[in-house]
Design a protein around this motif. Structure first.
Motif, PDB file in Angstrom:
ATOM      1  N   ASN A   1       0.809  -1.218   0.000  1.00 35.48           N
ATOM      2  CA  ASN A   1       0.000   0.000   0.000  1.00 35.48           C
ATOM      3  C   ASN A   1       0.846   1.274   0.000  1.00 35.48           C
ATOM      4  OD1 ASN A   1      -2.258   1.661   0.410  1.00 35.48           O
ATOM      5  ND2 ASN A   1      -2.126   1.488   2.636  1.00 35.48           N
ATOM      6  N   TRP A   2       2.100   1.170   0.494  1.00 38.25           N
ATOM      7  CA  TRP A   2       2.920   2.379   0.641  1.00 38.25           C
ATOM      8  C   TRP A   2       4.119   2.459  -0.304  1.00 38.25           C
ATOM      9  CZ3 TRP A   2       1.994   6.885   3.003  1.00 38.25           C
ATOM     10  CH2 TRP A   2       0.858   6.925   3.828  1.00 38.25           C
ATOM     11  N   ILE A   3       4.302   1.442  -1.135  1.00 36.37           N
ATOM     12  CA  ILE A   3       5.496   1.447  -1.998  1.00 36.37           C
ATOM     13  C   ILE A   3       5.518   2.678  -2.908  1.00 36.37           C
ATOM     14  CG2 ILE A   3       6.646   0.274  -3.937  1.00 36.37           C
ATOM     15  CD1 ILE A   3       5.897  -2.389  -2.607  1.00 36.37           C
ATOM     16  N   THR A   4       4.386   2.998  -3.505  1.00 36.75           N
ATOM     17  CA  THR A   4       4.379   4.134  -4.446  1.00 36.75           C
ATOM     18  C   THR A   4       4.451   5.472  -3.731  1.00 36.75           C
ATOM     19  OG1 THR A   4       1.972   4.129  -4.429  1.00 36.75           O
ATOM     20  CG2 THR A   4       3.043   2.893  -6.198  1.00 36.75           C
ATOM     21  N   ARG A   5       4.266   5.457  -2.414  1.00 36.58           N
ATOM     22  CA  ARG A   5       4.248   6.731  -1.680  1.00 36.58           C
ATOM     23  C   ARG A   5       5.390   6.850  -0.685  1.00 36.58           C
ATOM     24  NH1 ARG A   5      -1.500   6.629   0.725  1.00 36.58           N
ATOM     25  NH2 ARG A   5      -1.175   4.390   0.617  1.00 36.58           N
ATOM     26  N   ALA A   6       6.397   5.990  -0.828  1.00 34.90           N
ATOM     27  CA  ALA A   6       7.554   6.061   0.074  1.00 34.90           C
ATOM     28  C   ALA A   6       8.203   7.443  -0.067  1.00 34.90           C
ATOM     29  CB  ALA A   6       8.548   4.960  -0.279  1.00 34.90           C
ATOM     30  N   PRO A   7       8.704   8.017   1.045  1.00 32.36           N
ATOM     31  CA  PRO A   7       9.175   9.403   1.006  1.00 32.36           C
ATOM     32  C   PRO A   7      10.498   9.626   0.280  1.00 32.36           C
ATOM     33  CG  PRO A   7       9.430   8.481   3.206  1.00 32.36           C
ATOM     34  CD  PRO A   7       8.693   7.460   2.408  1.00 32.36           C
ATOM     35  N   SER A   8      11.253   8.574  -0.010  1.00 38.20           N
ATOM     36  CA  SER A   8      12.500   8.772  -0.757  1.00 38.20           C
ATOM     37  C   SER A   8      12.774   7.515  -1.570  1.00 38.20           C
ATOM     38  CB  SER A   8      13.675   9.023   0.198  1.00 38.20           C
ATOM     39  OG  SER A   8      13.977   7.842   0.910  1.00 38.20           O
ATOM     40  N   LEU A   9      13.706   7.649  -2.514  1.00 37.07           N
ATOM     41  CA  LEU A   9      14.052   6.484  -3.333  1.00 37.07           C
ATOM     42  C   LEU A   9      14.657   5.380  -2.470  1.00 37.07           C
ATOM     43  CD1 LEU A   9      14.021   5.445  -6.203  1.00 37.07           C
ATOM     44  CD2 LEU A   9      16.316   6.431  -6.532  1.00 37.07           C
ATOM     45  N   ARG A  10      15.446   5.792  -1.471  1.00 34.31           N
ATOM     46  CA  ARG A  10      16.054   4.797  -0.569  1.00 34.31           C
ATOM     47  C   ARG A  10      14.983   3.994   0.150  1.00 34.31           C
ATOM     48  NH1 ARG A  10      17.472   4.615   4.979  1.00 34.31           N
ATOM     49  NH2 ARG A  10      19.443   3.569   5.463  1.00 34.31           N
ATOM     50  N   ARG A  11      14.011   4.709   0.729  1.00 37.97           N
ATOM     51  CA  ARG A  11      12.940   4.014   1.448  1.00 37.97           C
ATOM     52  C   ARG A  11      12.120   3.126   0.509  1.00 37.97           C
ATOM     53  NH1 ARG A  11      14.603   4.436   6.544  1.00 37.97           N
ATOM     54  NH2 ARG A  11      14.485   6.512   7.413  1.00 37.97           N
ATOM     55  N   LYS A  12      11.959   3.589  -0.707  1.00 39.11           N
ATOM     56  CA  LYS A  12      11.168   2.833  -1.665  1.00 39.11           C
ATOM     57  C   LYS A  12      11.879   1.526  -2.051  1.00 39.11           C
ATOM     58  CE  LYS A  12       8.787   3.502  -6.069  1.00 39.11           C
ATOM     59  NZ  LYS A  12       8.149   4.581  -6.823  1.00 39.11           N
ATOM     60  N   ALA A  13      13.186   1.630  -2.311  1.00 37.19           N
ATOM     61  CA  ALA A  13      13.955   0.436  -2.674  1.00 37.19           C
ATOM     62  C   ALA A  13      13.928  -0.575  -1.523  1.00 37.19           C
ATOM     63  CB  ALA A  13      15.394   0.830  -3.010  1.00 37.19           C
ATOM     64  N   VAL A  14      14.051  -0.060  -0.292  1.00 31.85           N
ATOM     65  CA  VAL A  14      14.067  -0.929   0.883  1.00 31.85           C
ATOM     66  C   VAL A  14      12.710  -1.622   1.042  1.00 31.85           C
ATOM     67  CG1 VAL A  14      14.119  -0.922   3.411  1.00 31.85           C
ATOM     68  CG2 VAL A  14      15.857   0.346   2.131  1.00 31.85           C
ATOM     69  N   LEU A  15      11.641  -0.848   0.885  1.00 31.75           N
ATOM     70  CA  LEU A  15      10.300  -1.420   1.074  1.00 31.75           C
ATOM     71  C   LEU A  15      10.003  -2.469   0.003  1.00 31.75           C
ATOM     72  CD1 LEU A  15       7.878  -1.254   2.943  1.00 31.75           C
ATOM     73  CD2 LEU A  15       6.923   0.536   1.486  1.00 31.75           C
ATOM     74  N   LEU A  16      10.421  -2.179  -1.231  1.00 36.07           N
ATOM     75  CA  LEU A  16      10.243  -3.158  -2.308  1.00 36.07           C
ATOM     76  C   LEU A  16      10.975  -4.459  -1.968  1.00 36.07           C
ATOM     77  CD1 LEU A  16      10.690  -1.340  -5.743  1.00 36.07           C
ATOM     78  CD2 LEU A  16       8.913  -2.993  -5.175  1.00 36.07           C
ATOM     79  N   ALA A  17      12.210  -4.315  -1.490  1.00 39.35           N
ATOM     80  CA  ALA A  17      13.014  -5.500  -1.166  1.00 39.35           C
ATOM     81  C   ALA A  17      12.360  -6.291  -0.047  1.00 39.35           C
ATOM     82  CB  ALA A  17      14.429  -5.082  -0.767  1.00 39.35           C
ATOM     83  N   LYS A  18      11.796  -5.580   0.918  1.00 39.02           N
ATOM     84  CA  LYS A  18      11.168  -6.244   2.057  1.00 39.02           C
ATOM     85  C   LYS A  18       9.924  -7.004   1.606  1.00 39.02           C
ATOM     86  CE  LYS A  18       9.399  -5.347   6.716  1.00 39.02           C
ATOM     87  NZ  LYS A  18       8.072  -5.934   6.664  1.00 39.02           N
ATOM     88  N   VAL A  19       9.110  -6.356   0.788  1.00 38.53           N
ATOM     89  CA  VAL A  19       7.883  -7.015   0.326  1.00 38.53           C
ATOM     90  C   VAL A  19       8.236  -8.215  -0.557  1.00 38.53           C
ATOM     91  CG1 VAL A  19       5.793  -6.703  -1.038  1.00 38.53           C
ATOM     92  CG2 VAL A  19       6.462  -4.952   0.595  1.00 38.53           C
ATOM     93  N   GLN A  20       9.300  -8.071  -1.352  1.00 40.33           N
ATOM     94  CA  GLN A  20       9.724  -9.208  -2.178  1.00 40.33           C
ATOM     95  C   GLN A  20      10.193 -10.364  -1.295  1.00 40.33           C
ATOM     96  OE1 GLN A  20      13.240  -8.772  -4.588  1.00 40.33           O
ATOM     97  NE2 GLN A  20      12.574 -10.318  -6.049  1.00 40.33           N
ATOM     98  N   ASP A  21      10.926 -10.053  -0.227  1.00 39.94           N
ATOM     99  CA  ASP A  21      11.341 -11.085   0.732  1.00 39.94           C
ATOM    100  C   ASP A  21      10.125 -11.846   1.262  1.00 39.94           C
ATOM    101  OD1 ASP A  21      14.056 -10.710   0.669  1.00 39.94           O
ATOM    102  OD2 ASP A  21      14.202  -9.725   2.620  1.00 39.94           O
TER     103      ASP A  21
END
Lengths: 318, 95
Positions: free
Chosen positions: A55-75
């Motif tokens: 729900n929050w991947i597209t709205r992450a506040p920075s590219l760093r946070r977005k990459a991290v969240l994507l990696a976490k959800v993929q895990d």
């Protein structure tokens, strides 16, 4: 032919001697059933758990946070797969497992029936929800069923970054503007109690606990794990200047543990029974994803068959 | 198995050059190529591998746990197959 009683005694002797049970070994039906229920529930939790964060991947506040969240959800997708595979070694197929989730016959962790309302929830989920999951999973690395234990070892290795990234989000917000700090505190307020409920009903009311401990599927009770989580987490909250929303929370010198307030078990059971804020939405999303993906599954299979036929034709000519 | 289901594959990963491929887990895929691609995503997200083998699970033949006694016990009483079975003078440091 050995009788059932002898087989059960031999089985328990293996468990007591810390010899892992492997898929083709004899095991009591109840052991098999308990494991299928628990492992599949665990797998479903990983998969449904991708939704509140997705729900929050597209709205992450920075590219760093977005990459991290994507990696976490993929895990989490990967963790679901390790666990489904472990469940399948017990003789149940993937299709049945998925179907049981969709029909509501199988459960997943109730924590994912709570909404993720603000960015701070990504911090609270990583820190508290993954933190609580890790308590349970570290114990399960030593579970008596080999494929489950191996899946857990792999998961634990990957999971630790999940909690750290969450805590880092909370830390950043807690050091930010007053509004950001309020956001972090609000997320802690909303996720604290549901996180404590993740360990399941109190030992006095837990129907599955006794056999699971005898068979060393679990090695600690729900209440023991919950206490361990509280003890580990309260100082972490204090360190970043957030307040755990429990007026009864207090260090007990004598016990060497924190005392904490009573959990709202009526809420717990209401959410388990399908009446949480997001039960319906989560399941609908899962079913939709599965149905929308049907053509991909069919096309991949048709493609594989066509390739095989062509290869056979070429082979026949040569 | 539902004929519409993708078959199950066993995945083996070589973690670095010079080491054996080791069983990592299993997954469903339509064909071998897809199994390798999925195994890449599932089992090597943190540089755990430099090479992947996939084998359809139906092609794996295993010994039966019921036969474990007759299969493996004969090795039990053959300690002379281990170097520690032999008494040598202390003066022989390395052999």
């Amino acid at each position: 032919m050995q009788n059932l009683e002898q087989l059960e005694l031999q089985f328990q002797a293996k468990i007591d001697a810390e010899i892992k049970i492997e898929p083709k070994d004899w095991m009591p039906e109840a052991y098999r059933k308990t494991l299928i229920r628990q492992i599949s529930q665990h797998a479903h939790s990983e998969i449904v758990g991708m939704l509140p964060e997705g729900n929050w991947i597209t709205r992450a506040p920075s590219l760093r946070r977005k990459a991290v969240l994507l990696a976490k959800v993929q895990d989490e997708g990967g963790h679901g797969l390790y666990l489904y595979s472990a469940a399948e070694t017990l003789g149940i197929d993937r299709d049945t497992l998925i179907h049981d989730l969709h029909s509501g016959k199988a459960k997943y962790s109730s924590i994912f029936n709570y909404p993720s309302l603000t960015w701070a929830d990504m911090g609270a989920i990583g820190w508290l929800v993954d933190g609580a999951a890790i308590m349970n999973q570290v114990m399960l690395c030593r579970t008596s069923y080999g494929p489950y234990a191996r899946a857990m070892v792999r998961i634990c290795k990957e999971e630790s970054f999940h909690q750290r990234q969450g805590y880092e989000i909370m830390l950043t917000l807690a050091q930010g503007s007053p509004e950001q700090k309020r956001m972090a505190q609000d997320a802690l307020n909303r996720w604290w109690w549901p996180s404590l409920m993740m360990f399941g009903p109190p030992d006095s009311e837990s129907t599955n606990s006794e056999a699971s401990i005898k068979w060393k599927i679990k090695r600690m009770s729900n209440d023991e794990l919950r206490q361990r989580f509280v003890d580990a987490t309260v100082p972490q909250a204090e360190l970043i200047g957030l307040k755990v929303p429990d007026k009864d929370l207090k260090w007990n010198e004598e016990r060497g543990h924190y005392d904490f307030g009573a959990l709202d078990w009526d809420e717990f059971w209401a959410v388990v029974k399908g009446n949480g804020p997001c039960n319906k939405e989560r399941l609908e999303q899962r079913v939709k994803a599965y149905e929308d993906g049907a053509w991909v599954r069919e096309a991949a299979l048709a493609h594989a068959e066509k390739k095989k036929e062509r290869a056979e034709k070429v082979g026949a000519v040569a | 198995m539902n004929p519409k289901d993708w078959p199950l594959w066993e995945v083996f990963i070589r973690s670095k050059q010079g080491l054996d491929h080791k069983h990592a887990g299993s997954l469903h895929a339509a064909d071998a190529q897809m199994a390798i691609e999925c195994a890449r995503d599932v089992y090597t997200r943190r540089m755990e591998g430099v090479s992947i083998w996939v084998v359809e699970s139906v092609h794996v033949h295993a010994s039966s746990p019921d036969d474990a006694g007759s299969l493996f016990e004969p090795a039990n009483d053959k300690v002379y197959r281990h170097p520690t079975f032999y008494d040598l003078p202390d003066e022989v440091k390395h052999m």
